[in-house]
Design a protein around this motif. Sequence first.
Motif, mmCIF file in Angstrom:
data_model
loop_
_atom_site.group_PDB
_atom_site.id
_atom_site.type_symbol
_atom_site.label_atom_id
_atom_site.label_comp_id
_atom_site.label_asym_id
_atom_site.label_seq_id
_atom_site.Cartn_x
_atom_site.Cartn_y
_atom_site.Cartn_z
ATOM 1 N N ASP A 206 0.713 -1.173 -0.117
ATOM 2 C CA ASP A 206 0.122 -0.029 0.109
ATOM 3 C C ASP A 206 0.953 1.342 0.023
ATOM 4 O O ASP A 206 2.064 1.046 0.023
ATOM 5 N N TRP A 208 0.800 3.793 2.446
ATOM 6 C CA TRP A 208 0.304 4.676 3.488
ATOM 7 C C TRP A 208 1.641 4.345 4.451
ATOM 8 O O TRP A 208 2.445 5.142 4.361
ATOM 9 N N ASP A 209 1.875 3.284 5.006
ATOM 10 C CA ASP A 209 3.187 2.892 5.692
ATOM 11 C C ASP A 209 4.286 3.260 5.071
ATOM 12 O O ASP A 209 5.505 3.881 5.420
ATOM 13 N N SER A 211 4.824 5.034 2.773
ATOM 14 C CA SER A 211 5.055 6.313 2.288
ATOM 15 C C SER A 211 5.433 7.267 3.357
ATOM 16 O O SER A 211 6.490 8.129 3.624
ATOM 17 N N GLN A 638 -5.011 9.531 9.441
ATOM 18 C CA GLN A 638 -3.958 8.686 9.477
ATOM 19 C C GLN A 638 -3.396 8.325 8.160
ATOM 20 O O GLN A 638 -2.207 8.398 7.892
ATOM 21 N N ASN A 639 -4.502 7.996 7.046
ATOM 22 C CA ASN A 639 -4.098 7.413 6.119
ATOM 23 C C ASN A 639 -3.744 8.258 5.027
ATOM 24 O O ASN A 639 -2.974 8.376 4.096
ATOM 25 N N GLN A 640 -4.512 9.697 5.149
ATOM 26 C CA GLN A 640 -4.214 10.710 4.274
ATOM 27 C C GLN A 640 -2.820 11.536 4.543
ATOM 28 O O GLN A 640 -2.354 11.894 3.786
ATOM 29 N N GLN A 642 0.002 10.227 5.749
ATOM 30 C CA GLN A 642 1.198 9.857 5.504
ATOM 31 C C GLN A 642 1.837 10.069 3.884
ATOM 32 O O GLN A 642 3.144 10.341 3.656
ATOM 33 N N GLY A 659 1.531 10.936 10.078
ATOM 34 C CA GLY A 659 1.166 9.522 10.518
ATOM 35 C C GLY A 659 1.942 8.604 11.412
ATOM 36 O O GLY A 659 3.118 8.679 10.863
#
Length: 732
Positions: A206, A208-209, A211, A638-640, A642, A659
């Motif tokens: 993904d 998120w993390d 990034s 949180q997801n936006q 990162q 994040g």
Amino acid sequence: MTTGTDPKPGGAGAGPAGSSATPDGPDPEPAGSDAEPGGADPKSDGADPKTGEGGPVADEGRAGGGKGGAAPGPAATEVQPTGTTAEKAGAAAAAHGQAGTPGRTGTRRTWKDTFRRSRTGQDGADKGRGDGPAGDAEKKPAAEADPWTSFAPAPEPEPGRTGRAVRATGRFLVHEWTLAVLASLALAVGMTWPTLRYPLYTLPQDYWDPSLQAWQMAWSGHALLTNPGQLFQSNTFFPEPWSFAFSDMLLGYAPAGLLGTGPDAAVLRYNIMFVLAHAMATFGAYVLARQLGAGRIGSAVAGVSYTYAPWLLAQAGHLHIVSNGGIPLALAMLARGHGWSLRHGYRPEARRVGWAYAGWVVAAWQLSLGFGIGLVFAYVLALTLLVSAAVWFWRRRRVRRPFGRRLFVADLVGGLLFAAVGALLAVPYFKVAELHPNAERTLGDIGVYSPPASGFFTAPAESWIWGGLHEGARAALPWHPEMTLLPGFVLYALAAGGLFFSVWRLRHRLLMLAGVIVTMVLAMGTRFFDGTFTYAPLFEHLPGFNGLRTPGRMMLWTTLLLGLLAAGAVSAFARRVREISADRVPSRPSPWLRAVALLPLLLVLVEGLNDTPHPVVPEQPVAMRTVEGPLLVLPSGQNQDQPVMLWSTTRFQQVVNGGSGFTPKQLDDVRRVSAAFPDQTSVDYLRTLGVRNVVVLRDQIVGTPWEVTVDSPVEQLGITRQQVGNAVVFRL
């Protein structure tokens, strides 16, 4: 006693081999000796080492007296040194009753003599030189040579500097460790594919993390270049201090962060380090198994199973978990430095102090990547050292076992280095815990991520072979991303076989089995009898253990121990194959036996194949390249947030967004208050924090209140609005 030639002209007086030889001459030698006809032995041809006389000058007296009793040459009357070969030959002939012939020596020229003189050019020199001292001076001493050397191949020429460099390079390229590194790299590229297919635009699992962690590497490199003293005061989570320590920092990758700027470079850097982390894990586990005494194929099984275990596919978005290769590599270096292995025990003669230093440095580097797995590694390393020291002193009571001052100093210095790195990295985390009490975990939080026993037999969705088949089993897990802990059914089978058929001793196999059981129990967290006697004591009493959120990551040690058990079984099987093949002609394994020996490795590889998605990273808004900070990007979550951290790597302007493993209370307040932005309350609150600009992303506000308010009048609020690309910028 007469030691020279007879001075009388004609007849036997011309040479020492004539009938006038007396019993008082030199000790006789057999008549068949290698004495040159009419001359001295090549070994003694030349000046006598004691008197400085004789040699070719004295030998030339035969030139005038060798035919028909002619007068001897000028040098014939000189005293010849004692012990020439010609004298020995004459004495030998007299001893055997042989009559001397005038003008001839007492020996015959043999084929060896002719061959030797023809090779050295002595015959030609004898014929061409004149009588007397002038001609004698031109004669060179002849060295005796074996006639058979002319049939031997020419000696290989000594290589020059270029040749030596080429040979050294060739030896390096075919060395086992070089081949292991290259194989690990090639395997990492293939097993993580398509990570390097579009390395500038996609991230594994993904965005998120990954990034967040791409930003971490970029920030550490930027801080080291610009202001190292502000390393932990990052540009995110404004205005929070110590914000770089809100999650594992990957500080060990800071040198990579020195290269390149912007989101594209950060994404490329992440993908490269992601692949290299897999290669290092494979190489580290391989080296550890080899150091402990496993064979090549068995060590390869250990390396592949440790790196590509199915449960690790669920951690593809966590680079700080995937980056675990320093653990087995440091253990292998320390074991090599201390001269220890499972197969041979402690061998003082095999100690290598340099490897001990290297092991401590690698261990400290591994710790700098994060405490998520580094903290457990530190405790395991400390426990290993304590047990090893106790066993060493216990056995030394019976047999003196040298350790050495240099190795003791290496352990002392290396241990202090490791402890210093851990202490320095722990300081910002203690600061964060002090400023943010909500960041501290509780046993209740641990229970949310504690897997049941069924998790050890359930694969994540990213597993190519088991992902679809285990969909129902994953649905029964409360939080399957951290509870699908299958290390591989093939690995289970090989490890079980290694308990009964292995190159390891029985006690070592039982210790590994105990380690597997203990680590699996700890991986269950509070699921194993509420963790009362297992995880809870560690959580409550070991420093830093209450900061670990997911106990399932203890499976890293379970997988390593299972891999070593499997390596013992495969190594024993490979050894048996060699024993069977020893009776064959030629004595090498048949293709079928080779295939069978490689089958465990191939099965482990197949079970580690991935079906990991590689989504495209959201494109950086133009406003992030132009707008100054401090700024807030909406929407925030949180997801936006990162990807926003990743976008900030162009200018590293201060942003409120962020994040991490927890959400600071202030950021939570900002998100709550700015839900009605732009209004007077949110504008005043953001001004109080020091925020100068707010960026609203139009493509992300569909279905949110901002979809309506983004175009509302703002003149009465004392702010301005500007369209920049696909974003709206509000200047406070």
